[in-house]
Design a protein around this motif. Structure first.
Motif, PDB file in Angstrom:
ATOM      1  N   ARG A 181      -0.988  -2.312  -4.569  1.00 55.12           N
ATOM      2  CA  ARG A 181      -0.363  -3.080  -5.648  1.00 55.12           C
ATOM      3  C   ARG A 181      -0.168  -4.532  -5.204  1.00 55.12           C
ATOM      4  O   ARG A 181       0.266  -4.788  -4.078  1.00 55.12           O
ATOM      5  N   GLU A 182      -0.467  -5.448  -6.108  1.00 55.03           N
ATOM      6  CA  GLU A 182      -0.331  -6.876  -5.820  1.00 55.03           C
ATOM      7  C   GLU A 182       0.810  -7.446  -6.649  1.00 55.03           C
ATOM      8  O   GLU A 182       0.872  -7.244  -7.864  1.00 55.03           O
ATOM      9  N   TYR A 183       1.715  -8.168  -5.987  1.00 53.75           N
ATOM     10  CA  TYR A 183       2.880  -8.759  -6.635  1.00 53.75           C
ATOM     11  C   TYR A 183       2.803 -10.280  -6.509  1.00 53.75           C
ATOM     12  O   TYR A 183       2.737 -10.801  -5.391  1.00 53.75           O
ATOM     13  N   GLU A 201       8.238 -11.386 -12.057  1.00 54.37           N
ATOM     14  CA  GLU A 201       6.789 -11.598 -11.949  1.00 54.37           C
ATOM     15  C   GLU A 201       6.408 -12.943 -12.553  1.00 54.37           C
ATOM     16  O   GLU A 201       7.113 -13.485 -13.407  1.00 54.37           O
ATOM     17  N   THR A 219      -4.022   2.932  -5.269  1.00 55.07           N
ATOM     18  CA  THR A 219      -4.646   1.628  -5.060  1.00 55.07           C
ATOM     19  C   THR A 219      -3.562   0.618  -4.691  1.00 55.07           C
ATOM     20  O   THR A 219      -2.470   0.643  -5.261  1.00 55.07           O
ATOM     21  N   GLU A 259      10.568  -2.151 -12.405  1.00 52.41           N
ATOM     22  CA  GLU A 259       9.177  -2.591 -12.313  1.00 52.41           C
ATOM     23  C   GLU A 259       8.250  -1.554 -12.923  1.00 52.41           C
ATOM     24  O   GLU A 259       8.572  -0.365 -12.982  1.00 52.41           O
ATOM     25  N   LYS A 301       0.853  -1.194   0.000  1.00 55.44           N
ATOM     26  CA  LYS A 301       0.000   0.000   0.000  1.00 55.44           C
ATOM     27  C   LYS A 301       0.881   1.234   0.000  1.00 55.44           C
ATOM     28  O   LYS A 301       1.774   1.378   0.835  1.00 55.44           O
ATOM     29  N   ALA A 329       4.726  -0.311 -12.044  1.00 54.91           N
ATOM     30  CA  ALA A 329       3.627  -0.312 -11.080  1.00 54.91           C
ATOM     31  C   ALA A 329       2.499   0.623 -11.503  1.00 54.91           C
ATOM     32  O   ALA A 329       1.610   0.924 -10.709  1.00 54.91           O
ATOM     33  N   TYR A 369      -7.145  -4.731  -6.179  1.00 55.08           N
ATOM     34  CA  TYR A 369      -5.702  -4.546  -6.289  1.00 55.08           C
ATOM     35  C   TYR A 369      -5.309  -4.279  -7.742  1.00 55.08           C
ATOM     36  O   TYR A 369      -6.000  -4.704  -8.673  1.00 55.08           O
ATOM     37  N   VAL A 370      -4.177  -3.604  -7.917  1.00 54.74           N
ATOM     38  CA  VAL A 370      -3.563  -3.447  -9.228  1.00 54.74           C
ATOM     39  C   VAL A 370      -2.431  -4.465  -9.325  1.00 54.74           C
ATOM     40  O   VAL A 370      -1.467  -4.399  -8.556  1.00 54.74           O
ATOM     41  N   ARG A 371      -2.566  -5.428 -10.228  1.00 53.06           N
ATOM     42  CA  ARG A 371      -1.534  -6.450 -10.393  1.00 53.06           C
ATOM     43  C   ARG A 371      -0.341  -5.860 -11.149  1.00 53.06           C
ATOM     44  O   ARG A 371      -0.488  -5.304 -12.236  1.00 53.06           O
ATOM     45  N   VAL A 372       0.853  -5.971 -10.569  1.00 52.84           N
ATOM     46  CA  VAL A 372       2.075  -5.489 -11.216  1.00 52.84           C
ATOM     47  C   VAL A 372       2.463  -6.495 -12.298  1.00 52.84           C
ATOM     48  O   VAL A 372       2.750  -7.660 -12.003  1.00 52.84           O
TER      49      VAL A 372
END
Length: 392
Positions: A192-194, A214, A190, A255, A185, A257, A226-229
């Protein structure tokens, strides 16, 4: 003129006008369409209920872990395709030694130190790729083994790194590849999901390498909150500093993001030093803290492999000196201070300083500070370009 619409004998439905014929045809078509929709709806329910295998049966058939099953009940050491391999390790070493693209233009971001910590970072923007960072950090009074264990302890990271909202191990392969899910966070963004896969290697002279990238995993379906990276490449090398009780970690990071490039650079430059100081405090407390296992005892660290011989022969030939770089920069700063500033420079400096004081008092959050820094950077660049275009 009468028409027998329904084809009944003797026209029992009665004779109707052309307008009424159209109306009756529409009703008939609507009823037929509703009948087809109803049949389709019930056939779909029947198919899903009786003909489609459940997700648990599908996971069993494919030997995949179920998202609802706990980690302890999964075969965490089941075979994973070699997502992270020797080619990734070579890619990491080439980037750390800056041998990937010699034409890249690097920009110095930060160079700071205190009695316990030295840090230097630079970045560049490759074509059609996210920002790329190279950094070197030296931790005084720290062994390479302690630094490696600290970096790999995701359970402990959740205690001191407030950006980490959640982390869980998804799977570990017998080859040493580990897959995990992390949610971070950041202010005003929003979460971020890794979903990442990583692997460790041990080189000569007790140096350690880790590469992270990833991936996808059936136990981590995408969630709207979540926003997927989508793109993540990162790695580091940890080794002892010769002749000192200190350890160095050289890191490569890249990355996407979903952030604006300029805002990402400013957020990094303004926040990384305080983050590193917090990390250093956590590192000093790490040996004194109990570390209960948060998941499987098997991990990438416990299944670490040796660096391949052809790559191990290349390592150790280059050693960066952060403290030497800082000393050189101090000399250049002293020379700059000896120069007499022009009146225009003094005027612009006072203007920018007044703006910083005023805006920083009005915005105390991290998001506000980043915004302030972004605005002032744009104002400074605009002032510099106007001063260059006008005669002195």
């Amino acid at each position: 003129m009468g028409v027998n619409l329904w084809g009944c004998e003797g026209g029992k439905m009665g004779d109707v006008s052309s307008m009424e014929i159209c109306w009756l045809i529409n009703i008939r078509a609507t009823l037929i369409a509703l009948l087809f929709i109803t049949l389709f709806h019930f056939s779909k329910k029947f198919y899903v209920r009786f003909l489609t295998p459940s997700s648990s049966l599908l996971s069993s058939a494919l030997n995949l872990p179920s998202a609802s099953s706990p980690i302890s009940n999964r075969d965490s050491r089941s075979r994973i395709p070699e997502i992270v391999n020797a080619s990734d390790l070579k890619f990491l070493i080439d980037n750390l030694d800056e041998k990937c693209n010699e034409d890249e233009k690097w920009e110095n971001v930060i160079d700071k130190k205190n009695n316990f910590l030295s840090y230097r970072a630079k970045c560049c923007k490759p074509k059609d790729r996210p920002l790329k960072y190279l950094s070197t950090t030296v931790f005084e009074s720290c062994s390479p083994d302690l630094l490696r264990d600290f970096y790999m302890d995701n359970g402990y990271r959740k205690q001191w790194d407030k950006t980490v909202v959640d982390h869980m191990q998804l799977q570990v392969d017998t080859t040493g590849i580990e897959i995990g899910r992390t949610v971070k966070k950041f202010p005003l963004l929003t979460p971020r999901e890794y979903i990442l896969a990583w692997r460790l290697w041990e080189g000569k002279d007790r140096s350690f390498y880790c590469f992270i990238k990833e991936c996808e995993h059936p136990s981590a379906p995408r969630q709207k909150k979540y926003v997927r990276v989508e793109y993540f490449r990162s790695g580091w090398q940890i080794r002892k500093v010769p002749g000192r009780d200190a350890s160095e970690i050289r890191m490569f990071h890249q990355e996407d993001a979903g952030l604006n490039v300029e805002m990402a650079k400013l957020a990094f430059a303004k926040g990384i030093w305080s983050y590193l100081c917090k990390m250093d405090n956590a590192l000093r407390n790490y040996p004194l803290t109990n570390h209960p296992p948060t998941g499987s005892s098997v991990s990438a660290a416990s299944l670490m492999r040796k660096v391949p011989h052809e790559l191990d022969a290349r390592t150790g030939t280059h050693f960066s000196s952060v403290s030497g770089s800082v000393a050189g920069d101090d000399e250049s700063r002293k020379k700059k201070l000896l120069r007499s500033p022009s009146k225009k420079f003094v005027a612009k400096s006072l203007l920018l300083l007044g703006g910083v004081i005023y805006l920083s008092r009005a915005h105390s959050t991290l998001g506000g500070k980043v915004t302030v820094a972004y605005i002032l950077t744009k104002l400074r660049k605009r002032g510099d370009s106007s001063s260059q275009s006008s005669p002195s």
